[in-house]
Scaffold this active site. Structure first.
Site, PDB file in Angstrom:
ATOM      1  N   ASP A   1      -5.266  10.931 -23.974  1.00  0.00           N
ATOM      2  CA  ASP A   1      -6.451  11.190 -23.155  1.00  0.00           C
ATOM      3  C   ASP A   1      -6.056  12.107 -22.005  1.00  0.00           C
ATOM      4  OD1 ASP A   1      -8.248   9.623 -24.511  1.00  0.00           O
ATOM      5  OD2 ASP A   1      -8.071   7.872 -23.178  1.00  0.00           O
TER       6      ASP A   1
ATOM      7  N   TYR B   1      11.526 -21.980 -26.034  1.00  0.00           N
ATOM      8  CA  TYR B   1      11.346 -23.342 -26.560  1.00  0.00           C
ATOM      9  C   TYR B   1      12.652 -23.926 -27.076  1.00  0.00           C
ATOM     10  CZ  TYR B   1       6.351 -23.558 -25.870  1.00  0.00           C
ATOM     11  OH  TYR B   1       5.124 -23.622 -25.306  1.00  0.00           O
TER      12      TYR B   1
ATOM     13  N   GLU C   1      -2.187   8.828 -28.800  1.00  0.00           N
ATOM     14  CA  GLU C   1      -2.379   7.634 -27.951  1.00  0.00           C
ATOM     15  C   GLU C   1      -3.264   6.584 -28.611  1.00  0.00           C
ATOM     16  OE1 GLU C   1      -4.214   8.344 -24.098  1.00  0.00           O
ATOM     17  OE2 GLU C   1      -4.664   6.220 -23.864  1.00  0.00           O
TER      18      GLU C   1
END
Lengths: 506, 365
Positions: free
Chosen positions: B246, B95, B195
């Protein structure tokens, strides 16, 4: 003999009556264009021979469904009474058929064909006025199909200072349309290659369009040339020998009536054809003897025929016409020497390319304009050697990405005493190898010049675009760079950068 | 400080280009090619990094002209941020630079944010600095707790934050852990990267970090730049790093990104990778070891299988036979298991599982 001739003529008129599509009478729009073509080419040819700048006025009126009355008036020499009937009411009348001369209308069936078409579709004869500046003859002309003899009725002959020919005829089963195959397009193209002519056409809605004259130069008179042995058929030879009245020996007839036939060549023929008596009267030549002679002509090494009889349009005139009619950005016209096809028929191909400018603004893309002896060919484009050849050019090599999308007009005009048409409809050039090759060479010669122009222009344009693009960024870069380097050099950087951009892309 | 170095490098870039222009030479700068072909696995260090293929950006080359100007604009703008000691996101930068190039020009310096991302990377690579050093922030992601303190100089203030006193929420990892930040009193035996936030909350509630004297970090999925830098800096204090994810290709990939870095950010090299980290679990072998897990597996999705076979193809992974064996099991059984499943029998089992693994040195390289 007399009965044989009658039979022949009988078959000619009957034959074309049954096969009128061969003369270009197929389809309503095409038939009308064919009619206009026949009258316009006749006028052009007549004016050219008489050394007159042609001025043709045409008016078309709708008289019913698919029915139009056409009035054509020219300022030519007119047709003498004794020829008027033959010219407008006899198929293959022979006024031109056996003259070896370059003309637009070649087979002498044109205007008579129109008369035939008028009779077939409306039952009405054609009305004609012919004046030579002293007297005028007015009459109705029709064709007796059984005998192929013209029939003149309501004949009026009176003194008049009118010079020229007026033909008024009504046709059915025709249609006026402003399309690429229509009358106006035909006239536009005619005007393009006949800049010495002035044509005025009033269409059925009453709207007049004028194709003005852009040169006062009358094309040179076509020269009648003797046929070359390689350019004739057994049929031609038979006709010529029957008509012979001056020479009574075959050997002298051959030397006198054909180009490049010397005593030595006749002796060569004698050796090859001991069964033919070269002392006999040419009138007594049989069909078989003509066939043998024409066959042996091919085995003799002839001097090439003279190309004197050929009159191309000329580079300057094509350029001038292109500028007048299309106002393109660039015009290139090839200049080629005469070539020979089928071993004996000379011809000249002219190729002109117009690109950009008025063509782009008129929305024209990838247009091929075909001409034969200055007469536009509008129909049968698919089967024409010109179209096929132009399409076969690898245009990408010439900086034209997609021929069909480019603002380009390719003009090809073939000039010859014998144009190799595909059919008697005279709308397509036959794909004879020598002719196709020469068309290709001519088109490619012109294309190369266009390529040089386009690539130069493209490079310049690209450089300009690049320059513009980069210049947009100079100010911002200079200001950031000065601040980033903690200097007050913004203006200096601007100047230096602008200079570099200019130098790199000019 | 990095900021000072960055400032000098930015000015140096400006000076070099400036001098070229004054001499009448085309303005250009060199950067390292970031395409796939120039991404190498550094065997010695154990991380992904860029090779030696260089690329020159030249203002006078039409295709590079606009981006060249934009890169210099970013350099100048971020130098101002450094001077003013203000930070902003890359969106904020966009911007700041979204303005017209001139009254009669229908073109802005930047039209969309997408344009600036690659140029920031160009600048990072060309100057050998990180965007964080240019005061460009990224979204925060990752939470820490454990025995250490942080001195945070920010917005004109200086605070000391005790990471043992962050209650249930922990301390959120900022986008930049290098500038205006000091790690103090690190009193931990190791670092545990978890995680999932849910498992981190489990361990936090169990006071695992207190009992074990360790620092627990959750990247909450794929590790952010800030989190990776944080782990790197702690590892630099000779603390071992264990990763717990996982048991699926996605989780394992999170481990490998922490360990070797990713292809996308290969240009960051060693500063953003922790090659010495070790993988605790969950592994396919755990399913056999802890019988209750057998019933808690889920069917692997197509994307898991696809990712697993991709990983088999990476030389820095397939050089480890243990990993090849694990990945093969995924491809064969088409099964996976979440770390949450360890709570299946008993909520606090997670802590026991980790302790046992570390004690037995039961990890994958």
């Amino acid at each position: 003999m007399a009965s044989q001739e009658t039979f022949k003529e009988h078959s000619v008129a009957e034959f074309f009556k049954k096969n009128k599509q061969m003369l270009g009478f197929s389809g309503k729009i095409r038939s009308l264009t064919t009619i206009v073509h026949e009258y316009v080419t006749n006028s052009f040819d007549a004016c050219e021979e008489a050394g007159i700048l042609p001025e043709i006025e045409m008016e078309m009126k709708e008289t019913g469904k698919d029915r139009y009355l056409l009035k054509v008036k020219d300022n030519g020499p007119g047709i003498p009474k004794k020829h008027l009937g033959k010219a407008l009411g006899m198929m293959l009348a022979g006024t031109k058929f056996h003259r070896y001369i370059q003309q637009r209308g070649q087979q002498g069936i044109g205007a008579a064909g129109c008369t035939m078409y008028s009779l077939l579709t409306t039952g009405k004869p054609v009305y004609a006025e012919s004046g030579n500046g002293k007297e005028i003859i007015k009459c109705n002309i029709s064709v007796d199909f059984k005998t192929n003899k013209p029939v003149l009725t309501n004949i009026i002959e009176e003194p008049s200072d009118f010079r020229g020919l007026v033909v008024e005829a009504e046709f059915g089963d025709v249609k006026f349309e402003k399309s690429n195959y229509g009358v106006i397009e035909y006239l536009r193209r005619s005007a393009l290659v006949n800049p010495h002519a002035k044509i005025r056409f009033t269409d059925p809605s009453g709207e007049a369009i004028v194709f003005p004259r852009s040169t006062e130069e009358i094309p040179p008179k076509p020269v009648e040339v003797q046929p070359h042995p390689l350019g004739i058929t057994a049929h031609d030879l038979l006709d010529l020998s029957k008509a012979e009245s001056e020479y009574s020996r075959l050997s002298s007839f051959l030397q006198a009536r054909f180009s490049r036939v010397s005593l030595a060549k006749v002796n060569e023929l004698k050796d090859m054809l001991p069964e033919i008596n070269f002392n006999k009267n040419p009138k007594n030549l049989s069909w078989e003897e003509c066939e043998m002679l024409v066959q042996k002509f091919k085995d003799i090494k002839w001097i090439s025929p003279s190309a004197d009889g050929i009159i191309p349009i000329g580079k300057d005139l094509i350029e001038k016409s292109f500028v007048n009619v299309l106002n393109p950005e660039i015009v290139v016209v090839s200049e080629r020497k005469p070539k020979i096809y089928k071993g004996g028929i000379p011809f000249v191909v002219e190729a002109g390319i117009a690109y950009g400018g008025g063509i782009a603004s008129a929305g024209k893309k990838g247009e091929v304009m075909r001409f034969a002896n200055r007469a536009p060919l509008l129909f049968d484009a698919g089967g024409c050697a010109i179209t096929e050849t132009v399409k076969s050019v690898d245009w990408k090599r010439y900086n034209l990405k997609n021929f069909d999308e480019e603002p380009i007009v390719v003009l090809v005009n073939i000039s010859s005493v014998h144009i190799p048409y595909v059919t008697a409809g005279k709308q397509a050039i036959a794909g004879i190898e020598e002719v196709s090759d020469e068309i290709k060479n001519a088109v490619m010669e012109a294309s190369r010049k266009v390529q040089v122009y386009i690539s130069g222009k493209r490079k310049k344009k690209e450089a300009e675009t690049k320059r513009k693009v980069i210049r947009r960024y100079v100010n911002q870069l200079s200001s950031d760079l000065a601040e980033l380097a903690e200097t007050d050099d913004e203006e200096k950087l601007k100047e230096k950068l602008s200079e570099m951009v200019e130098n790199r892309y000019t | 400080m990095n900021e000072k170095v960055a400032m000098d490098k930015l000015k140096g870039l400006g000076k070099d280009i400036h001098d070229e222009v004054v001499k009448g030479e085309p303005p250009k700068f060199e950067t390292v090619l970031r395409s796939r072909g120039n991404i190498k696995y550094d065997e010695g260090v154990g991380c992904l990094r860029l090779g030696n293929k260089k690329e020159t950006r030249n203002f006078l080359t039409v295709s590079q002209s606009r981006t060249f100007m934009q890169t210099v604009a970013i350099a100048n703008k971020t130098k101002r941020f450094l001077k003013e000691d203000l930070h902003t996101s890359i969106r904020g930068l966009y911007y700041q630079l979204k303005f017209s190039l001139g009254e009669n020009l229908d073109e802005s310096l930047f039209e969309e944010q997408g344009e600036s991302n690659a140029l920031i990377e160009d600048l990072e690579v060309a100057l050998g600095i990180k965007r964080e050093d240019l005061h460009l922030t990224t979204d925060r992601k990752g939470v820490v707790a454990g025995p250490m303190k942080i001195r945070d100089k920010f917005g004109g203030e200086e605070n000391t934050i005790d990471l043992t006193k962050q209650g249930r929420s922990g301390w959120m990892v900022p986008s930049d852990v290098d500038n205006g930040m000091e790690f103090m009193d690190v009193d931990a035996k190791y670092i545990l990267v978890v995680e999932k936030d849910a498992l981190w909350q489990r361990l936090n509630e169990d006071k695992f970090w207190k009992k074990e004297k360790c620092i627990i970090i959750t990247p909450k999925g794929q590790a952010s730049r800030g989190t990776r830098r944080l782990i790197r800096k702690l590892a630099d204090q000779d603390l071992p790093v264990y990763v717990f994810t996982d048991c699926d290709a996605w989780g394992w990939y999170i481990y490998w990104t922490i360990k070797t870095g990713s292809m996308n950010l290969a240009y960051l090299g060693r500063d953003f990778s922790i090659p010495e980290s070790k993988f605790l679990g969950v592994t396919m072998s755990d399913i056999e070891k802890y019988s209750f897990l057998k019933k808690l597996t889920i069917k692997a999705k197509d994307i898991d299988v696809k990712r697993a076979s991709e990983m088999m193809g990476y030389p820095w992974i397939n050089k480890h036979k243990e990993w090849v064996a694990e990945l093969k099991k995924v491809l064969k059984t088409k099964q996976k298991i979440e770390q949450d499943a360890l709570q299946g029998q008993k909520l606090t089992f997670v802590g026991e599982y980790i302790k046992e693994k570390i004690k037995n040195e039961e990890w994958l390289p």
